[in-house]
Design a protein around this motif. Structure first.
Motif, PDB file in Angstrom:
ATOM      1  N   VAL A  13     -74.360   7.464  27.038  1.00 40.10           N
ATOM      2  CA  VAL A  13     -75.813   7.380  27.255  1.00 40.10           C
ATOM      3  C   VAL A  13     -76.125   7.352  28.749  1.00 40.10           C
ATOM      4  O   VAL A  13     -76.983   8.089  29.249  1.00 40.10           O
ATOM      5  N   ALA A  14     -75.409   6.490  29.480  1.00 36.98           N
ATOM      6  CA  ALA A  14     -75.633   6.407  30.924  1.00 36.98           C
ATOM      7  C   ALA A  14     -75.201   7.690  31.622  1.00 36.98           C
ATOM      8  O   ALA A  14     -75.877   8.155  32.557  1.00 36.98           O
ATOM      9  N   HIS A  15     -74.066   8.263  31.177  1.00 36.55           N
ATOM     10  CA  HIS A  15     -73.585   9.500  31.790  1.00 36.55           C
ATOM     11  C   HIS A  15     -74.576  10.632  31.558  1.00 36.55           C
ATOM     12  O   HIS A  15     -74.880  11.417  32.465  1.00 36.55           O
ATOM     13  N   ASP A  18     -77.521  10.217  33.817  1.00 38.94           N
ATOM     14  CA  ASP A  18     -77.189  10.606  35.188  1.00 38.94           C
ATOM     15  C   ASP A  18     -77.186  12.133  35.337  1.00 38.94           C
ATOM     16  O   ASP A  18     -77.756  12.680  36.288  1.00 38.94           O
ATOM     17  N   LEU A  19     -76.563  12.824  34.386  1.00 37.98           N
ATOM     18  CA  LEU A  19     -76.526  14.288  34.444  1.00 37.98           C
ATOM     19  C   LEU A  19     -77.925  14.869  34.307  1.00 37.98           C
ATOM     20  O   LEU A  19     -78.271  15.849  34.983  1.00 37.98           O
ATOM     21  N   ALA A  20     -78.730  14.271  33.429  1.00 41.53           N
ATOM     22  CA  ALA A  20     -80.105  14.760  33.240  1.00 41.53           C
ATOM     23  C   ALA A  20     -80.915  14.589  34.516  1.00 41.53           C
ATOM     24  O   ALA A  20     -81.731  15.456  34.873  1.00 41.53           O
ATOM     25  N   ALA A  21     -80.696  13.476  35.202  1.00 49.51           N
ATOM     26  CA  ALA A  21     -81.431  13.234  36.446  1.00 49.51           C
ATOM     27  C   ALA A  21     -81.065  14.258  37.509  1.00 49.51           C
ATOM     28  O   ALA A  21     -81.913  14.687  38.301  1.00 49.51           O
ATOM     29  N   ARG A  22     -79.804  14.665  37.519  1.00 46.62           N
ATOM     30  CA  ARG A  22     -79.350  15.609  38.541  1.00 46.62           C
ATOM     31  C   ARG A  22     -79.553  17.073  38.166  1.00 46.62           C
ATOM     32  O   ARG A  22     -79.831  17.911  39.019  1.00 46.62           O
ATOM     33  N   TYR A  23     -79.411  17.377  36.865  1.00 43.48           N
ATOM     34  CA  TYR A  23     -79.413  18.782  36.458  1.00 43.48           C
ATOM     35  C   TYR A  23     -80.448  19.127  35.384  1.00 43.48           C
ATOM     36  O   TYR A  23     -80.549  20.285  34.979  1.00 43.48           O
ATOM     37  N   LEU A 159     -86.919  18.860  22.992  1.00 47.98           N
ATOM     38  CA  LEU A 159     -85.476  18.858  23.214  1.00 47.98           C
ATOM     39  C   LEU A 159     -85.151  18.859  24.706  1.00 47.98           C
ATOM     40  O   LEU A 159     -85.586  19.738  25.444  1.00 47.98           O
ATOM     41  N   PRO A 160     -84.356  17.891  25.189  1.00 49.07           N
ATOM     42  CA  PRO A 160     -83.997  17.868  26.605  1.00 49.07           C
ATOM     43  C   PRO A 160     -82.819  18.794  26.904  1.00 49.07           C
ATOM     44  O   PRO A 160     -82.111  19.223  25.990  1.00 49.07           O
ATOM     45  N   ALA A 161     -82.609  19.071  28.164  1.00 46.14           N
ATOM     46  CA  ALA A 161     -81.481  19.915  28.563  1.00 46.14           C
ATOM     47  C   ALA A 161     -80.161  19.182  28.418  1.00 46.14           C
ATOM     48  O   ALA A 161     -79.139  19.787  28.113  1.00 46.14           O
ATOM     49  N   VAL A 162     -80.185  17.869  28.624  1.00 43.57           N
ATOM     50  CA  VAL A 162     -78.985  17.038  28.494  1.00 43.57           C
ATOM     51  C   VAL A 162     -79.371  15.771  27.746  1.00 43.57           C
ATOM     52  O   VAL A 162     -80.392  15.148  28.049  1.00 43.57           O
ATOM     53  N   GLU A 163     -78.556  15.390  26.771  1.00 41.59           N
ATOM     54  CA  GLU A 163     -78.843  14.190  25.987  1.00 41.59           C
ATOM     55  C   GLU A 163     -77.526  13.562  25.535  1.00 41.59           C
ATOM     56  O   GLU A 163     -76.454  14.139  25.700  1.00 41.59           O
ATOM     57  N   ILE A 169     -72.009  13.605  24.939  1.00 42.70           N
ATOM     58  CA  ILE A 169     -73.089  14.282  25.649  1.00 42.70           C
ATOM     59  C   ILE A 169     -73.325  15.630  24.992  1.00 42.70           C
ATOM     60  O   ILE A 169     -72.375  16.341  24.651  1.00 42.70           O
ATOM     61  N   LYS A 170     -74.576  15.975  24.802  1.00 41.45           N
ATOM     62  CA  LYS A 170     -74.931  17.292  24.279  1.00 41.45           C
ATOM     63  C   LYS A 170     -75.725  18.031  25.350  1.00 41.45           C
ATOM     64  O   LYS A 170     -76.685  17.491  25.905  1.00 41.45           O
ATOM     65  N   VAL A 171     -75.297  19.238  25.630  1.00 42.98           N
ATOM     66  CA  VAL A 171     -75.948  20.068  26.642  1.00 42.98           C
ATOM     67  C   VAL A 171     -76.648  21.218  25.932  1.00 42.98           C
ATOM     68  O   VAL A 171     -76.034  21.925  25.124  1.00 42.98           O
ATOM     69  N   ASN A 172     -77.928  21.376  26.222  1.00 43.35           N
ATOM     70  CA  ASN A 172     -78.756  22.392  25.562  1.00 43.35           C
ATOM     71  C   ASN A 172     -79.320  23.347  26.601  1.00 43.35           C
ATOM     72  O   ASN A 172     -80.483  23.248  26.997  1.00 43.35           O
ATOM     73  N   PRO A 173     -78.517  24.291  27.088  1.00 48.78           N
ATOM     74  CA  PRO A 173     -78.929  25.134  28.220  1.00 48.78           C
ATOM     75  C   PRO A 173     -80.118  26.037  27.917  1.00 48.78           C
ATOM     76  O   PRO A 173     -80.795  26.494  28.844  1.00 48.78           O
ATOM     77  N   LEU A 174     -80.364  26.319  26.635  1.00 47.98           N
ATOM     78  CA  LEU A 174     -81.443  27.241  26.263  1.00 47.98           C
ATOM     79  C   LEU A 174     -82.646  26.511  25.691  1.00 47.98           C
ATOM     80  O   LEU A 174     -83.518  27.131  25.077  1.00 47.98           O
TER      81      LEU A 174
END
Length: 241
Positions: A13-15, A18-23, A159-163, A169-174
């Motif tokens: 969750v924290a990771h 952090d990734l969402a804040a940066r990317y 839907l967020p880009a990173v969750e 962690i799930k990454v949703n680039p589209l």
């Protein structure tokens, strides 16, 4: 990477935050590149159905690192066209780590000996043939890439880009892409379409539970038609206990 960021890697969750804040403001390949080559290198997989829009993400990942693991759940109920399309794209894009897990043979013999579970209980069939196999396949990874988009359903509208979900962690680039964006990308890179798309199959899953979509219908109207079911379950929270 700061000490706080290093510590965050043990907390999904924290990771993810952090990734969402940066990317989180990025999308497509711009989002994938720093994750695949840096923050999540060696700890992330792409999960792909090799459906009508799958070539977009597969191409992006292959351009960055063709060795990223690609997980394709072979349910044993897929269209032959999907399997051949999978093989064609893997060869075309030079992907080197395709993984095709399926249902556990013992579970399949116990829960669906006659192969007709999809007819009696589609949710149980998806759990046997998709959800549990994917859970096992994702065990070595801290994160995975999905092809979900906000336009696909009301449940995905924000839907967020990173969750973070289910301990990963799930990454949703589209997430923010439109159908027009997807079509433009496919055309720009000359990527082949799924062979069933031209025949009216716009969202493709298992053969028994996939139907053609009529003009004007929702893109996913052909999935589990008439069953009041809209998701296979891989993006729902895992049951407690």
């Amino acid at each position: 990477m700061t000490q706080a960021q290093t510590e965050d890697r043990t907390d999904p969750v924290a990771h993810a935050a952090d990734l969402a804040a940066r990317y989180g403001h990025l999308h497509g390949a711009e989002l994938l590149r720093p994750l695949l080559t840096g923050d999540l290198k060696g700890r992330i997989a792409l999960v792909s159905s090799f459906g009508t829009e799958s070539a977009v993400l597969l191409h992006m990942v292959a351009e960055i690192d063709p060795g990223v693991p690609v997980i394709f759940i072979d349910t044993g109920k897929l269209f032959g066209e999907t399997l051949r399309y999978r093989d064609r794209l893997v060869a075309l894009l030079g992907l080197t780590d395709l993984r095709s897990p399926g249902p556990d043979p013992a579970e399949e013999a116990r829960e669906d000996a006659d192969g007709g579970l999809w007819r009696r209980d589609a949710g149980a069939c998806c759990a046997l043939r998709k959800v549990r196999p994917l859970g096992r396949a994702l065990a070595p990874f801290d994160a995975w890439i999905t092809g979900r988009k906000r336009f696909q359903a009301a449940t995905r509208a924000v839907l967020p880009a990173v969750e973070a979900a289910d301990g990963r962690i799930k990454v949703n680039p589209l997430a923010g892409w439109s159908r027009q964006d997807l079509t433009a990308y496919l055309d720009r890179h000359g990527l082949p379409r799924h062979p069933l798309e031209a025949d009216g199959f716009l969202s493709i899953g298992c053969m028994p539970c996939t139907d053609r979509v009529a003009p004007g219908e929702d893109i996913r109207a052909g999935r589990w038609r008439g069953q009041g079911k809209t998701e296979c379950g891989i993006h729902r929270p895992a049951p407690a206990g």
